[in-house]
Design an enzyme around this catalytic site. Sequence first.
Site, PDB file in Angstrom:
ATOM      1  N   ARG A 170       0.853  -1.129   0.097  1.00 24.12           N
ATOM      2  CA  ARG A 170      -0.011  -0.021   0.058  1.00 24.12           C
ATOM      3  C   ARG A 170       0.789   1.250   0.057  1.00 24.12           C
ATOM      4  NH1 ARG A 170      -4.975   1.656   4.066  1.00 24.12           N
ATOM      5  NH2 ARG A 170      -3.664   1.706   5.803  1.00 24.12           N
ATOM      6  N   ASP A 451      -4.588   2.970  13.852  1.00 24.69           N
ATOM      7  CA  ASP A 451      -3.771   3.671  13.075  1.00 24.69           C
ATOM      8  C   ASP A 451      -4.268   5.041  12.832  1.00 24.69           C
ATOM      9  OD1 ASP A 451      -6.024   3.611  11.239  1.00 24.69           O
ATOM     10  OD2 ASP A 451      -5.171   2.230   9.767  1.00 24.69           O
TER      11      ASP A 451
END
EC number: 2.3.3.9
Length: 537
Positions: A170, A451
């Site tokens: 990613r 996150d």
Amino acid sequence: MTDTAVQSNYQMKLSLQQPLTESQREILSDDALLFLERLVDRFAERIPLLLEDREQRQRQIDRGQLPDFDPETESIRHSEWKIQNIPQDLQDRRVEITGPVDRKMVINALNANVKVFMADFEDSFAPAWNEVIEGQRNLRDAVNGTIDYVNPANGKHYQLADDPAVLICRVRGLHLPEKHVLWNGKPIPGALLDFALYFYLNQKALLAKGSGPYFYLPKLQAYREAAWWSDVFSYTEDEFGLARGTIKATVLIETLPAVFEMDEILFNLKEHIVGLNCGRWDYIFSYIKTLRQYPDRILPDRQVVTMEKPFLNAYSRLLVRTCHRRGAFAMGGMAAFIPSKDPQRQAWVLNKIQTDKALEASNGHDGTWVAHPGLADTACGVFDHVLGDRKNQLDITRDNDAPITANELLAPCDGERTEEGMRHNIRVAVQYIEAWISGNGCVPIYGLMEDAATAEISRASIWQWIKHKQALSNGKVVTKALFEQMLAEEMLVLKEELGDVRFNQGRFDEAAELMAKLTTSEELENFLTLHGYEYLN
């Protein structure tokens, strides 16, 4: 262009802000930098225009034009077409694990009982320069099968198992710069650096073993951004003499505008895309951010905004229907829980995982995400039961569903706004921001692997509560003064929870200052990571 001309161009335009060590030159070789330069030269100038399109669209929404399906692209939505193909090693993605690219994490994630590891340079990663380069080294070594790690504290040795998970990288979102590499005096897009290095370092080895250069694309808001990525991929394939569609991508549908353009995103990436993913936590943040001017669409405590809520369940079902109609995978979202040593808490966690994943599987998702290897077996068991002998659920079309409307996707969400929830959000956000500006983007806090989306939801929610003078369940009206009072009080709670040594050695005062700045600003800032990036070396 000749190599000599490229080299000359490179010397004039691309500059590193600090000298590379000998070790870093293995990753950022001259040839890798020349490839990066060609990408930046051709594609970087389009990014500011794409970002300005986002701002223009947001201004329209702020003025009262709610998001909706675009009538100009109706022909794409209503015509019959399919994406190109899905490679063999991506046919079964029933459980994926996500995490940052530090060496031990990469090994543990690839060895987990999962089909895919999404190695993250984005929301669970703080992109300090050394860590960006070392992350690319770790992925290169993983692809080559040479990665290992020895824990300096106890001497424990980690190495790859015989059959590791499939690796997907990613990259950073289009909004994030890489300040350590300048082009014409300006920071280059972080996304292009991440893509260029992972592709350049690994494409040959990946293809040689029957896999390929696979990517997750975050934070897209419009099909024109997908078209930009398609151009990047096609150009790269042509440069390296690869067949069209060698590079494959999964797009995270984690912004509210993007949910109205899923067909268009698939269409514009149809040679390269293999699926869409429900990035639920950032989607919640985007719902708040996009609808920030609408007092009738203010979310409650984030802890009660679950996938059972109508606006989120509609998003999940529409993603499944759209993807499967086009032959693409529909991936489920993240289970952020982490295992507990307490038996009662562990039973509660496993029940939460089972319930969450059963909802996704019954909606027709082809797979799901977990944040910790210890929960992979539970998630896998849910999908094993639903899939049976199938590798995926592309056969689940949801054709008999009633059409999902814009009203359903924008539906207000019931639930209380509580003082306890607000205080909890403050403590979690401050702890996460402190970790991020200290270089750690993936943090266990109160039993969840958090996150950047966590802090984004927390600060955006409170900003919106302040703006619209929302009352908490106990009658207190949320104001800047109330938030600042709670922030000061919760800092004392954190100091007691963490202990004087940890608190005083950390960067909690800076984190609280940044949290306050973002939460009490007159305008809602787009991304806290843009501000946090200033703290990283």
